[in-house]
Design a protein around this motif. Structure first.
Motif, PDB file in Angstrom:
ATOM      1  N   ILE A 161       0.843  -1.198   0.000  1.00 48.32           N
ATOM      2  CA  ILE A 161       0.000   0.000   0.000  1.00 48.32           C
ATOM      3  C   ILE A 161       0.878   1.248   0.000  1.00 48.32           C
ATOM      4  CG2 ILE A 161      -1.664   1.332   1.358  1.00 48.32           C
ATOM      5  CD1 ILE A 161      -2.794  -1.365   2.337  1.00 48.32           C
ATOM      6  N   GLY A 162       1.917   1.240   0.838  1.00 43.11           N
ATOM      7  CA  GLY A 162       2.824   2.377   0.878  1.00 43.11           C
ATOM      8  C   GLY A 162       3.513   2.621  -0.448  1.00 43.11           C
ATOM      9  N   TYR A 163       3.888   1.553  -1.132  1.00 38.62           N
ATOM     10  CA  TYR A 163       4.552   1.710  -2.428  1.00 38.62           C
ATOM     11  C   TYR A 163       3.585   2.224  -3.495  1.00 38.62           C
ATOM     12  CZ  TYR A 163       8.877  -0.479  -0.851  1.00 38.62           C
ATOM     13  OH  TYR A 163      10.056  -0.745  -0.221  1.00 38.62           O
ATOM     14  N   THR A 164       2.332   1.828  -3.410  1.00 36.86           N
ATOM     15  CA  THR A 164       1.336   2.351  -4.344  1.00 36.86           C
ATOM     16  C   THR A 164       1.165   3.853  -4.150  1.00 36.86           C
ATOM     17  OG1 THR A 164       0.162   0.222  -4.296  1.00 36.86           O
ATOM     18  CG2 THR A 164      -1.040   2.121  -5.156  1.00 36.86           C
ATOM     19  N   ILE A 165       1.120   4.295  -2.894  1.00 35.60           N
ATOM     20  CA  ILE A 165       0.999   5.719  -2.599  1.00 35.60           C
ATOM     21  C   ILE A 165       2.201   6.479  -3.148  1.00 35.60           C
ATOM     22  CG2 ILE A 165       0.966   7.418  -0.735  1.00 35.60           C
ATOM     23  CD1 ILE A 165      -0.503   5.284   0.962  1.00 35.60           C
ATOM     24  N   THR A 166       3.388   5.968  -2.876  1.00 37.87           N
ATOM     25  CA  THR A 166       4.605   6.664  -3.289  1.00 37.87           C
ATOM     26  C   THR A 166       4.709   6.752  -4.808  1.00 37.87           C
ATOM     27  OG1 THR A 166       5.661   5.724  -1.328  1.00 37.87           O
ATOM     28  CG2 THR A 166       7.095   6.766  -2.942  1.00 37.87           C
ATOM     29  N   ALA A 167       4.394   5.659  -5.500  1.00 38.12           N
ATOM     30  CA  ALA A 167       4.455   5.675  -6.965  1.00 38.12           C
ATOM     31  C   ALA A 167       3.499   6.703  -7.535  1.00 38.12           C
ATOM     32  CB  ALA A 167       4.138   4.284  -7.515  1.00 38.12           C
ATOM     33  N   ALA A 198      -4.564   3.861 -10.042  1.00 37.78           N
ATOM     34  CA  ALA A 198      -5.229   2.842 -10.858  1.00 37.78           C
ATOM     35  C   ALA A 198      -4.291   2.309 -11.937  1.00 37.78           C
ATOM     36  CB  ALA A 198      -6.490   3.418 -11.478  1.00 37.78           C
ATOM     37  N   ILE A 199      -3.504   3.191 -12.551  1.00 38.69           N
ATOM     38  CA  ILE A 199      -2.547   2.756 -13.573  1.00 38.69           C
ATOM     39  C   ILE A 199      -1.487   1.842 -12.956  1.00 38.69           C
ATOM     40  CG2 ILE A 199      -0.732   3.552 -15.141  1.00 38.69           C
ATOM     41  CD1 ILE A 199      -2.405   6.086 -15.575  1.00 38.69           C
ATOM     42  N   PHE A 200      -0.964   2.237 -11.800  1.00 45.29           N
ATOM     43  CA  PHE A 200       0.020   1.419 -11.102  1.00 45.29           C
ATOM     44  C   PHE A 200      -0.574   0.055 -10.742  1.00 45.29           C
ATOM     45  CE2 PHE A 200       2.265   0.004  -7.268  1.00 45.29           C
ATOM     46  CZ  PHE A 200       3.601   0.157  -7.651  1.00 45.29           C
ATOM     47  N   GLY A 201      -1.827   0.059 -10.272  1.00 43.09           N
ATOM     48  CA  GLY A 201      -2.482  -1.197  -9.928  1.00 43.09           C
ATOM     49  C   GLY A 201      -2.672  -2.097 -11.134  1.00 43.09           C
ATOM     50  N   ALA A 202      -3.009  -1.510 -12.291  1.00 41.04           N
ATOM     51  CA  ALA A 202      -3.185  -2.313 -13.507  1.00 41.04           C
ATOM     52  C   ALA A 202      -1.878  -3.002 -13.897  1.00 41.04           C
ATOM     53  CB  ALA A 202      -3.676  -1.423 -14.645  1.00 41.04           C
ATOM     54  N   ALA A 203      -0.757  -2.279 -13.769  1.00 37.39           N
ATOM     55  CA  ALA A 203       0.541  -2.894 -14.068  1.00 37.39           C
ATOM     56  C   ALA A 203       0.831  -4.038 -13.107  1.00 37.39           C
ATOM     57  CB  ALA A 203       1.645  -1.838 -13.991  1.00 37.39           C
ATOM     58  N   GLN A 204       0.450  -3.876 -11.842  1.00 36.96           N
ATOM     59  CA  GLN A 204       0.704  -4.926 -10.855  1.00 36.96           C
ATOM     60  C   GLN A 204      -0.171  -6.156 -11.078  1.00 36.96           C
ATOM     61  OE1 GLN A 204       3.236  -4.963  -9.031  1.00 36.96           O
ATOM     62  NE2 GLN A 204       3.838  -2.825  -9.306  1.00 36.96           N
ATOM     63  N   VAL A 205      -1.360  -5.957 -11.622  1.00 37.27           N
ATOM     64  CA  VAL A 205      -2.211  -7.115 -11.932  1.00 37.27           C
ATOM     65  C   VAL A 205      -1.502  -8.034 -12.928  1.00 37.27           C
ATOM     66  CG1 VAL A 205      -4.331  -7.825 -13.095  1.00 37.27           C
ATOM     67  CG2 VAL A 205      -4.401  -5.990 -11.403  1.00 37.27           C
ATOM     68  N   LEU A 206      -0.877  -7.438 -13.946  1.00 34.34           N
ATOM     69  CA  LEU A 206      -0.150  -8.237 -14.937  1.00 34.34           C
ATOM     70  C   LEU A 206       1.091  -8.889 -14.335  1.00 34.34           C
ATOM     71  CD1 LEU A 206      -0.370  -5.859 -18.039  1.00 34.34           C
ATOM     72  CD2 LEU A 206      -1.727  -7.915 -17.585  1.00 34.34           C
ATOM     73  N   LEU A 207       1.903  -8.100 -13.629  1.00 32.26           N
ATOM     74  CA  LEU A 207       3.158  -8.624 -13.087  1.00 32.26           C
ATOM     75  C   LEU A 207       2.919  -9.626 -11.961  1.00 32.26           C
ATOM     76  CD1 LEU A 207       5.256  -5.332 -13.041  1.00 32.26           C
ATOM     77  CD2 LEU A 207       5.550  -7.286 -14.565  1.00 32.26           C
ATOM     78  N   VAL A 359       9.057   5.270 -10.005  1.00 35.16           N
ATOM     79  CA  VAL A 359       7.892   4.468 -10.393  1.00 35.16           C
ATOM     80  C   VAL A 359       8.328   3.076 -10.847  1.00 35.16           C
ATOM     81  CG1 VAL A 359       5.965   4.281 -12.004  1.00 35.16           C
ATOM     82  CG2 VAL A 359       6.531   6.503 -10.994  1.00 35.16           C
ATOM     83  N   ILE A 360       9.352   3.009 -11.702  1.00 35.89           N
ATOM     84  CA  ILE A 360       9.830   1.702 -12.181  1.00 35.89           C
ATOM     85  C   ILE A 360      10.350   0.867 -11.017  1.00 35.89           C
ATOM     86  CG2 ILE A 360      11.524   0.550 -13.654  1.00 35.89           C
ATOM     87  CD1 ILE A 360      11.392   2.967 -15.510  1.00 35.89           C
ATOM     88  N   HIS A 361      11.097   1.528 -10.110  1.00 32.84           N
ATOM     89  CA  HIS A 361      11.616   0.797  -8.951  1.00 32.84           C
ATOM     90  C   HIS A 361      10.489   0.230  -8.103  1.00 32.84           C
ATOM     91  CE1 HIS A 361      12.622   0.970  -4.563  1.00 32.84           C
ATOM     92  NE2 HIS A 361      13.462   0.052  -4.984  1.00 32.84           N
ATOM     93  N   LEU A 362       9.462   1.030  -7.864  1.00 38.74           N
ATOM     94  CA  LEU A 362       8.384   0.578  -6.997  1.00 38.74           C
ATOM     95  C   LEU A 362       7.518  -0.487  -7.659  1.00 38.74           C
ATOM     96  CD1 LEU A 362       7.364   3.950  -5.323  1.00 38.74           C
ATOM     97  CD2 LEU A 362       8.735   2.093  -4.385  1.00 38.74           C
ATOM     98  N   VAL A 363       7.482  -0.494  -8.981  1.00 34.75           N
ATOM     99  CA  VAL A 363       6.806  -1.589  -9.678  1.00 34.75           C
ATOM    100  C   VAL A 363       7.472  -2.920  -9.318  1.00 34.75           C
ATOM    101  CG1 VAL A 363       6.433  -2.633 -11.942  1.00 34.75           C
ATOM    102  CG2 VAL A 363       5.885  -0.237 -11.593  1.00 34.75           C
ATOM    103  N   GLY A 364       8.800  -2.939  -9.321  1.00 34.23           N
ATOM    104  CA  GLY A 364       9.522  -4.158  -8.951  1.00 34.23           C
ATOM    105  C   GLY A 364       9.486  -4.426  -7.461  1.00 34.23           C
ATOM    106  N   ALA A 365       9.648  -3.379  -6.642  1.00 37.78           N
ATOM    107  CA  ALA A 365       9.658  -3.555  -5.189  1.00 37.78           C
ATOM    108  C   ALA A 365       8.323  -4.095  -4.692  1.00 37.78           C
ATOM    109  CB  ALA A 365       9.977  -2.229  -4.517  1.00 37.78           C
ATOM    110  N   TYR A 366       7.235  -3.671  -5.309  1.00 39.89           N
ATOM    111  CA  TYR A 366       5.906  -4.189  -4.961  1.00 39.89           C
ATOM    112  C   TYR A 366       5.887  -5.705  -5.082  1.00 39.89           C
ATOM    113  CZ  TYR A 366       0.734  -4.441  -5.098  1.00 39.89           C
ATOM    114  OH  TYR A 366      -0.588  -4.735  -4.853  1.00 39.89           O
TER     115      TYR A 366
END
Length: 508
Positions: A161-167, A198-207, A359-366
Motif C-alpha cells: 500500500i505504501g509503495y502504491t501511494i509513493t508511486a 489505478a494505472i500502477f495497480g493495472a501494471a501490478q495485476v499483470l506482473l 515508479v519503475i523501482h516501486l513496480v519491482g519492489a511491490y
C-alpha cells in the motif's frame, strides 16, 4: 533412429521428495504396462540425466550473492529514502546521522543472525525453512508462530500500500511538472493521484501473475538499478542546491519549537522521523524468502550474509548522503518527499527522470514484497483443497515469441483481488510520511530485532545471563521503546493529516 525422451518419477524415501529424471533412449524403445506401473524397454544404451533439482525436490536454486544483493537493495532502498531529508530536519545534524548509523548497525547485525535460521537446527546442514514463518515455527514454535505470521503478512500488505501511494505521488509530480511548463508557473495544476494509482495497480495485476520469487530476479535487478539512479539524482540535486548562496543548511538540533505549532508537535515529529528511518531499513521480513533463491555450495547462510553486508553498506552510504544533502539543501524546511521539494522547474527534466525511476523501482519492489504473501496463501489453499480443479490445475497458454505461460485460475483471481484491494486502500489513505512511519514502526521491532535475536538464542542454546545473552536482551528492550515511540508519533501524524483530507477528492 532419433533419441526418444520420456520422464519417470522416482520417490526418495529420505525426505519423501520427488525427483524427475529425463531418459534419453539412444535406440528405439517402447513403454510397457505392468500392474499399473510403466517400464521403459529400450535397446543397448540409456542415458540418465536428472532434471535439475535440489535435495528437497524443489527446482534447483540458481541465485548467487549478486542476485540476492539485488533483492536486498530493491527491498531496502525504497520510498523510505525520499523521507530521510525530512527525518534529518527533525533530528538535526548530530542526532540524524547517528540514528541512521544505529539503525543500519542493528539491521545488519540481526540480518546475520537471521541468515543462520534458513536451515535448522544446524545453519549449514539442517532442514530448510522456506519462509520467515517456517523458521520461527522450527526454532521457536508455540504462540510466537501466529504472532510472527500476523505481523509479517500484515506488514507485507502495508508495504505494498505504501509503495502504491509513493508511486502515485511521483507520477503526480511528473504530471504537475508538464502542466507548469505548458500553462505557466501561475497555474494551480492540481492533480488527483487516484488515476495514477489505478494505472500502477493495472501494471501490478499483470506482473503479479509471475508465479514465484525466483522468476522475478530480472525485475528485481531492474528495480535495484532504478533505485540507485534516483538516489544519485536526489544526491546531486541536493548538493547543487546546498552549494548555492542564500540557503539555510539546517541546525544541530533540527527544527526548533518555533518551527512547529507547539512543543508536543516537535516530539511527535521526532518520533515519526524514527519510524520513517525504521521503514527505510525494513527488509528482514523477506530475508529468508530471498535466501531460499540462493544456490549452494557455498552454504546459503554465507552467501546471504555477504549479500546483506553489500546491501546494508550500499544503502547506508546512500541514506546518509541523500539525507544529509537534502537537509543541507532545504534546511528546516525539508519536504516529506525529497524529489517533490526540488520544485517543477529547472532542471525539471532531471526531476522527471528521477520520478520515472521511482515508479519503475516501486513496480519491482511491490512484487518483491508481495510474492511471500502470494506464496503463503496459495500453498495454504492448495493443501486445504487438494481436489479443487480451480486451485490445483494449470493451463498452458501460448504467448507468441515468449513460449507457453502456465495459467492458474486461482492465482489469477486471488492476486488480482489483492492488487485491487491495495489500490483502493491507497486511494483512501494517500499519506506519505505518516504511513511510512507506521509501517516502519510495526515491522522494525518484531521482524528485524525480536524474532532474529530470540531464534539465535534458541538455535545456539545461548546460556541465560551470559554476557552475550544480556547484551541481546538489552538490544531488544531498547529497540522496543524506540519502536513504540515511532508508532505513537506516526499515528499522531496520520490523525493530523486526516483532519484536512477528503478521501477520493483531495488533489495535489
Amino acid at each position: 533412429m532419433p533419441a526418444q525422451n520420456c520422464r519417470i518419477r522416482i520417490y526418495r524415501m529420505r525426505r519423501d521428495s520427488v525427483i524427475e529424471y529425463q531418459i534419453s533412449a539412444m535406440e528405439s524403445g517402447s513403454i510397457e504396462g505392468h500392474g499399473g506401473h510403466r517400464t521403459l524397454v529400450v535397446g543397448k544404451e540409456i542415458m540418465f540425466s536428472p532434471l535439475i533439482t535440489d535435495e528437497d525436490g524443489h527446482p534447483q536454486r540458481t541465485g548467487d550473492v549478486w542476485t540476492a544483493s539485488s533483492h536486498v537493495i530493491t527491498a531496502v532502498i525504497g520510498s523510505g529514502v525520499l523521507s530521510l531529508a525530512w527525518s534529518m530536519s527533525q533530528l538535526g545534524w548530530i542526532a540524524g546521522p547517528l540514528v541512521l548509523l544505529a539503525f543500519s548497525f542493528v539491521t545488519y547485525y540481526t540480518s546475520m543472525l537471521l541468515a543462520d535460521t534458513y536451515r535448522s537446527p544446524d545453519p549449514v546442514t539442517g532442514r530448510r525453512n522456506y519462509t520467515y514463518t517456517d523458521a520461527v515455527t522450527a526454532i521457536l514454535g508455540g504462540k510466537r508462530v501466529f504472532l510472527c505470521g500476523i505481523v509479517q503478512y500484515l506488514n507485507l500488505l502495508g508495504t505494498t500500500i505504501g509503495y502504491t501511494i509513493t508511486a502515485s505521488i511521483s507520477m503526480v509530480a511528473i504530471g504537475r511538472s508538464d502542466c507548469f511548463h505548458e500553462k505557466g508557473r501561475e497555474s494551480p495544476c492540481h492533480i488527483s493521484n487516484n488515476l495514477y494509482m489505478a494505472i500502477f495497480g493495472a501494471a501490478q495485476v499483470l506482473l503479479s501473475q509471475i508465479p514465484n520469487f525466483s522468476k522475478i530476479w530480472w525485475l528485481s535487478t531492474l528495480a535495484a538499478v532504478m533505485s540507485l539512479t534516483y538516489s544519485f539524482i536526489g544526491l546531486g540535486l541536493g548538493i547543487g542546491m546546498a552549494t548555492e548562496k542564500g540557503h539555510s543548511h539546517g541546525s544541530l538540533g533540527g527544527v526548533g519549537i518555533a518551527g512547529v505549532q507547539k512543543s508536543v508537535d516537535k516530539i511527535w515529529n521526532i518520533f515519526q522521523a524514527l519510524g520513517n528511518i525504521a521503514f527505510a531499513y525494513s527488509f528482514s521480513m523477506i530475508l529468508v524468502e530471498i535466501q531460499d533463491t540462493v544456490k549452494s555450495p557455498p552454504a546459503e547462510n554465507k552467501t546471504m550474509k555477504k549479500a546483506s553486508f553489500i546491501g546494508v553498506v550500499v544503502t547506508t552510504m546512500f541514506y546518509i548522503s541523500v539525507g544529509c544533502a537534502g537537509y543541507a539543501a532545504f534546511g528546516d524546511h525539508a519536504p516529506g518527499n525529497l524529489l517533490t521539494g526540488f520544485g517543477f522547474y529547472n532542471p525539471f527534466w532531471l526531476v522527471d527522470i528521477a520520478n520515472i525511476c521511482i515508479v519503475i523501482h516501486l513496480v519491482g519492489a511491490y512484487q518483491v514484497f508481495c510474492q511471500p504473501l502470494y506464496a503463503f496463501v496459495e500453498e495454504w489453499s492448495a493443501n486445504t483443497w487438494t481436489k479443487s480443479c480451480f486451485i490445483q490445475n494449470e493451463y498452458k497458454v501460448p504467448i507468441p515469441g515468449l513460449g507457453e505461460f502456465k495459467l492458474n485460475l486461482f492465482r489469477l483471481v486471488w492476486r488480482t483481488c489483492f492488487v485491487v484491494f491495495t489500490t483502493v486502500v491507497s486511494m483512501v489513505l494517500p499519506f506519505f510520511n505518516a504511513i511510512m512511519g507506521v509501517l516502519g514502526a510495526i515491522a522494525f521491532f518484531p521482524l528485524t530485532v525480536y524474532f532474529p535475536i530470540q531464534m539465535h538464542i534458541a538455535q545456539t542454546k545461548l546460556r541465560r545471563w551470559s554476557f552475550k545473552w544480556v547484551a541481546l536482551q538489552l538490544m531488544c528492550v531498547l529497540c522496543f521503546f524506540v519502536t513504540m515511540a515511532a508508532l505513537v508519533g506516526s499515528i499522531a501524524g496520520v490523525v493530523e493529516v486526516l483532519q484536512h483530507y477528503t478521501p477520493f477528492k483531495t488533489t495535489y
